[in-house]
Design an enzyme around this catalytic site. Sequence first.
Site, short mmCIF file in Angstrom:
data_model
loop_
_atom_site.label_atom_id
_atom_site.label_comp_id
_atom_site.label_asym_id
_atom_site.label_seq_id
_atom_site.Cartn_x
_atom_site.Cartn_y
_atom_site.Cartn_z
CG LEU A 48 -2.47 -9.13 -1.91
CD1 LEU A 48 -3.17 -9.90 -3.01
CD2 LEU A 48 -1.85 -10.08 -0.90
CB SER A 49 1.07 -3.71 -3.87
OG SER A 49 0.31 -2.55 -3.55
N GLY A 50 3.12 -2.76 -1.87
CA GLY A 50 3.72 -1.78 -0.98
C GLY A 50 3.42 -0.35 -1.37
CB SER A 51 1.06 1.20 -3.77
OG SER A 51 -0.18 0.79 -3.25
CB THR A 58 3.63 -5.64 1.49
OG1 THR A 58 3.99 -4.50 0.73
CG2 THR A 58 3.28 -6.79 0.57
#
Length: 190
Positions: A48-51, A58
């Site tokens: 759920l994140s672009g890390s 994502t």
Amino acid sequence: MIKAKVWISRIVSFILLITLLFMLFIVISSKASGGEPTVFGYQLKTVLSGSMEPGIQTGSIIAIKPGGDMTRFEKGDVITFMESDDKLITHRITEVKGEGQKVQYITKGDNNDAADLNPVLPTNVVGEYKDFTVPYLGYFMNFAQSKEGATLLLILPGILLLLYSGFTIWKAIREIEDIKKEDTSNKQLT
């Protein structure tokens, strides 16, 4: 032309049936495992994140292998771990401190500038990322795991299958009636 229509009809029916069965599998698997579905011993997790971009985008689905010795990981491995009671994170190990049960992992997202603030303990590791990613399917999976999504994704393919079956039956009846009309008109001519 008629053979092509028959094959198209069979293909559409098959696709609708497979979609219904796939949705049924996803929903039941999700509910039975209490979260993400498990396939062949791998848990499917939603990112759920672009890390971890660009490697893991994502909204992707990733496969992790749970279990085993959680002190076995090395620098460069990508692990999924619990940061808090309800938050999972998937990051790369940049440093391993300690040995055995006293090991701690320093992690960092590939797209982040700095390492994570807190070291990860082996007891917090859920599993290891196994280089399997399906981009954008995570958005769909999140929707499928909601009550509304599960209901819609189980009911919609079933309704489409019923409607298509009804249409096919109506079409077959209409063709039979047309054949009967032709036979009746041919008998009247003779």
